[in-house]
Design a protein around this motif. Structure first.
Motif, PDB file in Angstrom:
ATOM      1  N   GLN A 229       0.901  -1.198   0.088  1.00 30.97           N
ATOM      2  CA  GLN A 229      -0.226   0.128   0.168  1.00 30.97           C
ATOM      3  C   GLN A 229       0.847   1.266  -0.023  1.00 30.97           C
ATOM      4  O   GLN A 229       0.494   2.112  -0.622  1.00 30.97           O
ATOM      5  CB  GLN A 229      -0.772   0.037   1.308  1.00 30.97           C
ATOM      6  CG  GLN A 229      -2.031  -1.180   1.330  1.00 30.97           C
ATOM      7  CD  GLN A 229      -3.227  -1.020   0.387  1.00 30.97           C
ATOM      8  OE1 GLN A 229      -2.811  -0.430  -0.822  1.00 30.97           O
ATOM      9  NE2 GLN A 229      -4.149  -1.626   0.757  1.00 30.97           N
TER      10      GLN A 229
ATOM     11  N   GLN B 236       3.928   1.575  -1.246  1.00 36.08           N
ATOM     12  CA  GLN B 236       4.676   1.895  -2.651  1.00 36.08           C
ATOM     13  C   GLN B 236       3.541   2.446  -3.556  1.00 36.08           C
ATOM     14  O   GLN B 236       3.835   3.203  -4.432  1.00 36.08           O
ATOM     15  CB  GLN B 236       5.046   0.511  -3.232  1.00 36.08           C
ATOM     16  CG  GLN B 236       5.891   0.655  -4.431  1.00 36.08           C
ATOM     17  CD  GLN B 236       5.092   0.407  -5.740  1.00 36.08           C
ATOM     18  OE1 GLN B 236       3.853  -0.339  -5.450  1.00 36.08           O
ATOM     19  NE2 GLN B 236       5.728   0.737  -6.817  1.00 36.08           N
ATOM     20  N   ARG B 237       1.964   1.978  -3.477  1.00 35.01           N
ATOM     21  CA  ARG B 237       1.068   2.578  -4.172  1.00 35.01           C
ATOM     22  C   ARG B 237       0.944   3.977  -3.928  1.00 35.01           C
ATOM     23  O   ARG B 237       0.433   4.684  -4.779  1.00 35.01           O
ATOM     24  CB  ARG B 237      -0.174   1.739  -4.272  1.00 35.01           C
ATOM     25  CG  ARG B 237      -0.008   0.417  -4.802  1.00 35.01           C
ATOM     26  CD  ARG B 237      -1.055  -0.682  -4.501  1.00 35.01           C
ATOM     27  NE  ARG B 237      -1.117  -2.013  -5.123  1.00 35.01           N
ATOM     28  CZ  ARG B 237      -2.005  -3.162  -4.623  1.00 35.01           C
ATOM     29  NH1 ARG B 237      -2.703  -2.962  -3.811  1.00 35.01           N
ATOM     30  NH2 ARG B 237      -1.748  -4.175  -5.227  1.00 35.01           N
TER      31      ARG B 237
ATOM     32  N   ARG C 285       3.345   5.875  -5.755  1.00 29.26           N
ATOM     33  CA  ARG C 285       3.082   6.127  -7.014  1.00 29.26           C
ATOM     34  C   ARG C 285       2.143   7.241  -7.492  1.00 29.26           C
ATOM     35  O   ARG C 285       2.211   8.153  -8.083  1.00 29.26           O
ATOM     36  CB  ARG C 285       2.546   4.924  -7.472  1.00 29.26           C
ATOM     37  CG  ARG C 285       3.454   3.773  -8.032  1.00 29.26           C
ATOM     38  CD  ARG C 285       2.773   2.476  -8.613  1.00 29.26           C
ATOM     39  NE  ARG C 285       1.988   3.104  -9.676  1.00 29.26           N
ATOM     40  CZ  ARG C 285       1.789   2.544 -10.922  1.00 29.26           C
ATOM     41  NH1 ARG C 285       2.765   1.422 -10.892  1.00 29.26           N
ATOM     42  NH2 ARG C 285       1.330   2.911 -11.946  1.00 29.26           N
TER      43      ARG C 285
ATOM     44  N   ALA D  38      -2.906   4.505  -9.072  1.00 30.32           N
ATOM     45  CA  ALA D  38      -2.051   3.754  -7.752  1.00 30.32           C
ATOM     46  C   ALA D  38      -2.604   2.513  -7.829  1.00 30.32           C
ATOM     47  O   ALA D  38      -2.083   1.875  -6.868  1.00 30.32           O
ATOM     48  CB  ALA D  38      -2.152   4.698  -6.894  1.00 30.32           C
ATOM     49  N   HIS D  39      -3.512   1.946  -8.746  1.00 31.69           N
ATOM     50  CA  HIS D  39      -4.217   0.642  -8.538  1.00 31.69           C
ATOM     51  C   HIS D  39      -4.706   0.633  -7.198  1.00 31.69           C
ATOM     52  O   HIS D  39      -4.620  -0.677  -6.274  1.00 31.69           O
ATOM     53  CB  HIS D  39      -3.031  -0.487  -8.721  1.00 31.69           C
ATOM     54  CG  HIS D  39      -2.419  -0.282 -10.052  1.00 31.69           C
ATOM     55  ND1 HIS D  39      -3.093  -0.557 -11.211  1.00 31.69           N
ATOM     56  CD2 HIS D  39      -1.094  -0.165 -10.271  1.00 31.69           C
ATOM     57  CE1 HIS D  39      -2.176  -0.347 -12.456  1.00 31.69           C
ATOM     58  NE2 HIS D  39      -0.889  -0.144 -11.909  1.00 31.69           N
ATOM     59  N   MET D  40      -5.471   1.529  -6.735  1.00 29.89           N
ATOM     60  CA  MET D  40      -6.125   1.206  -5.407  1.00 29.89           C
ATOM     61  C   MET D  40      -7.615   1.693  -5.574  1.00 29.89           C
ATOM     62  O   MET D  40      -7.994   2.602  -6.462  1.00 29.89           O
ATOM     63  CB  MET D  40      -5.406   2.243  -4.122  1.00 29.89           C
ATOM     64  CG  MET D  40      -4.104   2.168  -4.237  1.00 29.89           C
ATOM     65  SD  MET D  40      -3.094   3.178  -3.047  1.00 29.89           S
ATOM     66  CE  MET D  40      -3.688   2.805  -1.485  1.00 29.89           C
TER      67      MET D  40
ATOM     68  N   LEU E 244      -7.277   4.662  -1.403  1.00 29.19           N
ATOM     69  CA  LEU E 244      -6.193   5.857  -1.425  1.00 29.19           C
ATOM     70  C   LEU E 244      -6.106   7.105  -0.357  1.00 29.19           C
ATOM     71  O   LEU E 244      -5.455   7.246   0.141  1.00 29.19           O
ATOM     72  CB  LEU E 244      -6.484   6.136  -2.790  1.00 29.19           C
ATOM     73  CG  LEU E 244      -5.433   7.451  -3.284  1.00 29.19           C
ATOM     74  CD1 LEU E 244      -3.823   7.050  -3.220  1.00 29.19           C
ATOM     75  CD2 LEU E 244      -5.819   7.846  -4.701  1.00 29.19           C
TER      76      LEU E 244
END
Length: 308
Positions: A194, A196-197, A200, A222-224, A229
């Protein structure tokens, strides 16, 4: 026999003396060593702002306080400040005088190198999931002090910089990855975590802060999920994504007015504002006074907008 405390005190004094020798006058200076910055201040500073890069700062003499979101982080002699991702923050230098100037250094960290080094460094107990603000402080160790001191000294041996600077960068990284901040750094660089996202999302905002922000788009990048997020972004940076973008815009507008002579309206539009009225309102809320007055005060030398 010297105690650990006495060795740390000697290293701190030696670092302060080395910075003072290299910076005979007040100011902020990028050094000949890549990624190393040195700072000297003779008077306290209030109301300064900065977008911190991923890096570590060490105060050799004096003290400083950093406002990250609603959190106040104070640190002084013999303490490191770690910023493992880009973070906008207000700060003040709280202890500085002609007799004992504020002396500090900052080292920009190569987070890709940290990512590669993680695989070679055994995780210490407690290096699991990290919750809370990513910006953190901790006590200097003898090993980290020694590596930082040798990096600062490298300025005095320019012929050694091309070879030794990279080795010392890696040593500083290693010392941090085996210190109290190891868990934070490990989470930031571990793919799929989480943290690292969020990193990003921070990188995307930093490069696109002038553009209108849809949090849904940022979450997708962020792929969340949007709520996930929001939660983790605020937890790590002290701000929501929208507040983070606002600070990036206002800090850059202040810089444009102060260093490039832009007028208020031009600086507002250059940083993504569509309304000068909204810009003036948000600027005053951030810095305590309207743009024109703030810049006039800064240019008069009563404070510094960007410093150490």
């Amino acid at each position: 026999m010297k105690t650990k405390r006495s060795v740390l005190a000697e290293l701190r004094v030696e670092l302060a003396e080395t910075i003072a020798r290299q910076l005979p006058s007040e100011g902020d200076f990028p050094s000949a060593v890549p990624g190393l910055h040195l700072f000297r201040r003779h008077t306290p500073i209030v109301g300064a702002c900065q977008v911190y890069e991923p890096g570590v700062a060490v105060v050799a003499q004096g003290a400083k306080a950093v406002d990250v979101g609603s959190e106040l982080i104070s640190f002084g002699e013999g303490i490191w400040l770690l910023t493992p991702l880009h973070v906008p923050a207000m700060f003040r230098i709280t202890k500085a005088s002609d007799e004992r100037p504020y002396l500090a250094c900052a080292i920009v960290l190569d987070m890709q190198a940290a990512r590669e080094m993680i695989a070679e460094v055994e995780a210490a107990p407690g290096d699991g999931a990290v919750k809370g603000l990513a910006v953190t402080t901790g006590p200097m160790t003898v090993e980290l002090f020694d590596a930082v001191l040798r990096m600062v000294r490298l300025n005095e041996s320019p012929q050694d910089i091309p070879v030794l600077s990279r080795l010392l960068q890696r040593e500083v990284l290693y010392r941090l990855l085996t210190s109290a901040c190891a868990g934070v750094m490990r989470q930031i660089v571990t793919a799929g975590s989480q943290s690292q996202r969020v990193a990003r999302a921070v990188d995307w905002l930093r490069l696109n802060f002038r553009e209108p922000l849809r949090v849904e788009d940022l979450a997708q990048h962020a792929h969340m999920g949007v709520s996930t997020l929001h939660h983790h972004f605020r937890e790590m940076t002290g701000n929501s994504p929208l507040q983070f973008q606002k600070q990036l815009r206002l800090f850059e507008a202040r810089r444009l007015m102060l260093t490039e002579g832009m007028d208020t309206a031009s600086a507002a539009f250059a940083t993504g504002y569509e309304s000068a009225t909204q810009f003036n309102r948000e600027y005053r809320r951030q810095f305590g006074q309207p743009p024109r007055k703030d810049v006039t005060v800064l240019q008069g030398g009563e404070s510094l907008a960007f410093a150490g």
